[in-house]
Design a protein around this motif. Structure first.
Motif, PDB file in Angstrom:
ATOM      1  N   LYS A 376      -0.964  -3.391  -4.957  1.00 29.29           N
ATOM      2  CA  LYS A 376      -0.895  -2.515  -4.368  1.00 29.29           C
ATOM      3  C   LYS A 376      -1.341  -1.132  -5.300  1.00 29.29           C
ATOM      4  O   LYS A 376      -2.181   0.031  -4.652  1.00 29.29           O
ATOM      5  CB  LYS A 376       0.738  -2.089  -4.549  1.00 29.29           C
ATOM      6  CG  LYS A 376       1.542  -3.154  -3.309  1.00 29.29           C
ATOM      7  CD  LYS A 376       0.874  -2.859  -1.858  1.00 29.29           C
ATOM      8  CE  LYS A 376       1.214  -4.113  -0.926  1.00 29.29           C
ATOM      9  NZ  LYS A 376       1.135  -3.789   0.377  1.00 29.29           N
ATOM     10  N   LEU A 377      -1.637  -1.247  -6.130  1.00 32.59           N
ATOM     11  CA  LEU A 377      -1.900  -0.151  -7.485  1.00 32.59           C
ATOM     12  C   LEU A 377      -3.713  -0.531  -7.169  1.00 32.59           C
ATOM     13  O   LEU A 377      -4.492   0.389  -6.890  1.00 32.59           O
ATOM     14  CB  LEU A 377      -2.110  -0.296  -9.015  1.00 32.59           C
ATOM     15  CG  LEU A 377      -0.118   0.037  -8.912  1.00 32.59           C
ATOM     16  CD1 LEU A 377       0.042  -0.529 -11.115  1.00 32.59           C
ATOM     17  CD2 LEU A 377      -0.173   2.126  -8.842  1.00 32.59           C
ATOM     18  N   ARG A 378      -4.541  -1.615  -6.885  1.00 34.58           N
ATOM     19  CA  ARG A 378      -5.692  -1.918  -6.722  1.00 34.58           C
ATOM     20  C   ARG A 378      -6.070  -1.357  -5.808  1.00 34.58           C
ATOM     21  O   ARG A 378      -7.152  -0.719  -4.805  1.00 34.58           O
ATOM     22  CB  ARG A 378      -6.400  -2.826  -6.520  1.00 34.58           C
ATOM     23  CG  ARG A 378      -8.024  -3.547  -6.741  1.00 34.58           C
ATOM     24  CD  ARG A 378      -8.270  -4.881  -6.799  1.00 34.58           C
ATOM     25  NE  ARG A 378      -9.506  -5.070  -6.455  1.00 34.58           N
ATOM     26  CZ  ARG A 378      -9.887  -5.162  -6.115  1.00 34.58           C
ATOM     27  NH1 ARG A 378      -9.806  -4.621  -4.682  1.00 34.58           N
ATOM     28  NH2 ARG A 378     -11.803  -5.108  -5.876  1.00 34.58           N
ATOM     29  N   ARG A 379      -4.976  -1.075  -4.504  1.00 29.50           N
ATOM     30  CA  ARG A 379      -5.426  -0.698  -2.941  1.00 29.50           C
ATOM     31  C   ARG A 379      -5.944   1.034  -2.732  1.00 29.50           C
ATOM     32  O   ARG A 379      -6.416   1.582  -2.494  1.00 29.50           O
ATOM     33  CB  ARG A 379      -4.165  -0.722  -2.366  1.00 29.50           C
ATOM     34  CG  ARG A 379      -4.497  -0.796  -0.320  1.00 29.50           C
ATOM     35  CD  ARG A 379      -3.069  -0.807   0.311  1.00 29.50           C
ATOM     36  NE  ARG A 379      -3.572  -2.196   0.583  1.00 29.50           N
ATOM     37  CZ  ARG A 379      -4.138  -3.049   1.613  1.00 29.50           C
ATOM     38  NH1 ARG A 379      -4.822  -2.629   2.721  1.00 29.50           N
ATOM     39  NH2 ARG A 379      -3.877  -4.256   1.494  1.00 29.50           N
ATOM     40  N   VAL A 380      -4.654   1.297  -3.884  1.00 32.78           N
ATOM     41  CA  VAL A 380      -5.005   2.714  -3.964  1.00 32.78           C
ATOM     42  C   VAL A 380      -6.307   2.955  -5.022  1.00 32.78           C
ATOM     43  O   VAL A 380      -6.656   4.390  -4.307  1.00 32.78           O
ATOM     44  CB  VAL A 380      -3.728   3.706  -4.420  1.00 32.78           C
ATOM     45  CG1 VAL A 380      -3.828   5.416  -4.817  1.00 32.78           C
ATOM     46  CG2 VAL A 380      -2.070   2.971  -4.444  1.00 32.78           C
ATOM     47  N   LEU A 381      -6.022   2.454  -5.850  1.00 33.63           N
ATOM     48  CA  LEU A 381      -7.504   3.026  -6.686  1.00 33.63           C
ATOM     49  C   LEU A 381      -9.021   3.290  -6.360  1.00 33.63           C
ATOM     50  O   LEU A 381      -9.858   3.200  -6.433  1.00 33.63           O
ATOM     51  CB  LEU A 381      -7.405   1.685  -7.912  1.00 33.63           C
ATOM     52  CG  LEU A 381      -6.380   2.183  -9.103  1.00 33.63           C
ATOM     53  CD1 LEU A 381      -6.440   1.779 -10.122  1.00 33.63           C
ATOM     54  CD2 LEU A 381      -6.104   3.586 -10.231  1.00 33.63           C
ATOM     55  N   HIS A 382      -8.595   1.822  -4.720  1.00 32.61           N
ATOM     56  CA  HIS A 382     -10.105   1.295  -4.468  1.00 32.61           C
ATOM     57  C   HIS A 382      -9.814   2.112  -2.306  1.00 32.61           C
ATOM     58  O   HIS A 382     -10.504   2.395  -2.031  1.00 32.61           O
ATOM     59  CB  HIS A 382     -10.356   0.443  -4.397  1.00 32.61           C
ATOM     60  CG  HIS A 382     -10.769  -1.110  -5.642  1.00 32.61           C
ATOM     61  ND1 HIS A 382     -10.393  -0.919  -5.743  1.00 32.61           N
ATOM     62  CD2 HIS A 382     -11.995  -1.290  -6.072  1.00 32.61           C
ATOM     63  CE1 HIS A 382     -10.746  -0.939  -7.907  1.00 32.61           C
ATOM     64  NE2 HIS A 382     -11.867  -1.515  -7.334  1.00 32.61           N
ATOM     65  N   SER A 383      -9.301   3.248  -2.938  1.00 26.46           N
ATOM     66  CA  SER A 383      -9.150   4.299  -1.870  1.00 26.46           C
ATOM     67  C   SER A 383      -9.505   5.263  -1.597  1.00 26.46           C
ATOM     68  O   SER A 383     -10.593   5.872  -3.108  1.00 26.46           O
ATOM     69  CB  SER A 383      -7.910   4.353  -1.240  1.00 26.46           C
ATOM     70  OG  SER A 383      -6.974   5.532  -1.990  1.00 26.46           O
ATOM     71  N   ASP A 384      -9.809   6.307  -0.752  1.00 27.82           N
ATOM     72  CA  ASP A 384      -9.916   7.424  -0.429  1.00 27.82           C
ATOM     73  C   ASP A 384      -9.527   8.769  -1.560  1.00 27.82           C
ATOM     74  O   ASP A 384      -9.760   8.926  -1.433  1.00 27.82           O
ATOM     75  CB  ASP A 384     -10.714   7.615   0.751  1.00 27.82           C
ATOM     76  CG  ASP A 384     -11.896   6.558   1.331  1.00 27.82           C
ATOM     77  OD1 ASP A 384     -12.946   6.477   1.111  1.00 27.82           O
ATOM     78  OD2 ASP A 384     -11.196   6.295   2.472  1.00 27.82           O
TER      79      ASP A 384
END
Length: 397
Positions: A376-384
């Motif tokens: 989940k953290l990676r999803r945020v870190l690679h988001s706009d």
């Protein structure tokens, strides 16, 4: 100039017919006495201050919002609606409302002078309201900037009657984190959702803070705030813009800056996580907004361990999708298989491949927690939204 009520009563007396003035959205402004010509929809407006939705749909189907001429509207027995005549009330090109007469046409030489005078009176009221709105919006800007002037702004807003004694405020933030700017979005105050939401006991100020459009919604004690429903309708209106909306909890007007932070984090969480609605409320998404806030402040050492990095390689996208779905479904293999449209044996195989790839067993409780956080953290870190989160000063405590 005579008041709208005086003009309406005088016209009704001359015609011996009842008359009303409504806003462009069907909210009652003024009504004359009755002369026995009223029908059920007219009585409903007097009781509820608003048009019945079915009646409104029928009346607006005659394009009354776009015309400058009077329109005769036929009766509609199934709606208990008598024939009526609609006179648009305009000042320049601005539609200010409608004058309604029941039972067909009336002499233009009698009615039109009143139409012009009522429109002029409505125009003066609208100008005064616009000036007041601009003043209140400026105070809202100062309130959200914080610092020494925020306390004085809160005091002046209360003096103007916004969020006065016993009232609370709820903030709605409209952002486009992918573009980091709100340029091109319409003014929120002109939104149909916002205009329909406003009523006695409900007030809204509009402010722009950097690249964020904000509504400060004031709700008097003992009234249904309806802010979440209004925000959902606003999200539908803005669907083509990729805008996301965050809704704070209710609080005191002095706490508006902290409430804005809640609304911003909620909007960003909605941008990152597809399962969230386009209008997301702070109170409904504890884990998601916590992850979003955490990701924005993570030191380098808090990144997922290097041993997990193979899972995030493009070649292993199917494994990542599988393990995320498995974790999101709380380890329920049947629900995961159904969500991914795969056989359970395929799910078992992929989970075993994940364990071989990164040395983490997705079925172990402690390992599952760490893996879920990493995904989940990676999803945020690679988001706009991550650049927006790190640059937005309103998110800093």
């Amino acid at each position: 100039m005579p008041t709208i009520q005086y003009l309406l009563d005088e016209l009704a007396h001359r015609l011996q017919r009842s008359a009303t003035v409504d806003t462009p959205r069907g909210h009652l402004v003024a009504s004359s006495r009755h002369y026995g010509d009223e029908d059920a929809p007219r009585i409903g407006v007097l009781l509820n201050r608003d048009l019945d939705e079915r009646v409104a749909e029928y009346l607006y189907s005659f394009k009354i919002r776009s015309t400058e001429e009077k329109i005769l509207i036929p009766a509609r027995p199934e709606l208990e609606l008598k024939a009526r005549c609609c006179y648009p009330l305009r000042r320049g090109h601005r539609l200010l409302g409608f004058l309604w007469l029941i039972d067909g046409d009336a002499p233009d030489d009698v009615v039109m002078p009143y139409v012009r005078q009522i429109a002029e009176a409505l125009g003066e009221e609208a100008e005064a309201a616009d000036d007041e709105a601009r003043r209140l919006n400026e105070l809202g800007q100062r309130l959200l900037r914080g610092g020494d002037e925020a306390e004085q702004a809160a005091h002046e807003l209360r003096e103007h009657g916004f969020a006065s004694e016993g009232a609370s405020v709820c903030l709605v933030a409209v952002v486009r984190p992918d573009q980091q700017r709100s340029v091109g979005l319409p003014a929120l105050s002109t939104s149909a959702a916002v205009q329909e939401w406003r009523r006695p006991g409900r007030e809204a100020l509009e402010a722009v803070q950097r690249d964020v459009q904000v509504l400060l919604c004031g709700v008097r004690a003992g009234t249904d705030d309806g802010v979440q429903g209004m925000s959902s309708r606003l999200a539908d209106e803005l669907a083509g813009s990729r805008a996301r909306i965050g809704v704070s909890e209710a609080g005191d007007v002095e706490d508006s800056r902290a409430l804005l932070r809640q609304a911003l984090l909620s909007a960003c969480a909605s941008q990152v996580f597809d399962h969230l609605p386009a209008a997301a409320a702070w109170a409904d998404l504890y884990p998601e907004r916590l992850l979003v806030e955490t990701a924005a402040t993570l030191p380098d050492g808090a990144q997922p361990p290097a041993s997990m990095s193979p899972l995030f390689a493009p070649a292993n996208a199917a494994l990542l999708e599988t393990v995320e779905a498995y974790l999101d479904h709380g380890g329920d293999r049947t629900a995961t298989s159904e969500a991914l449209f795969i056989h359970r044996s395929t799910l078992y195989y992929r989970l075993s491949q994940v364990q071989k790839l990164i040395g983490v067993d997705p079925t172990d409780g402690r390992s599952r927690l760490g893996l879920h956080l990493a995904v989940k953290l990676r999803r945020v870190l690679h988001s706009d939204v991550i650049a927006f989160l790190r640059n937005e000063e309103m998110l800093r405590r």
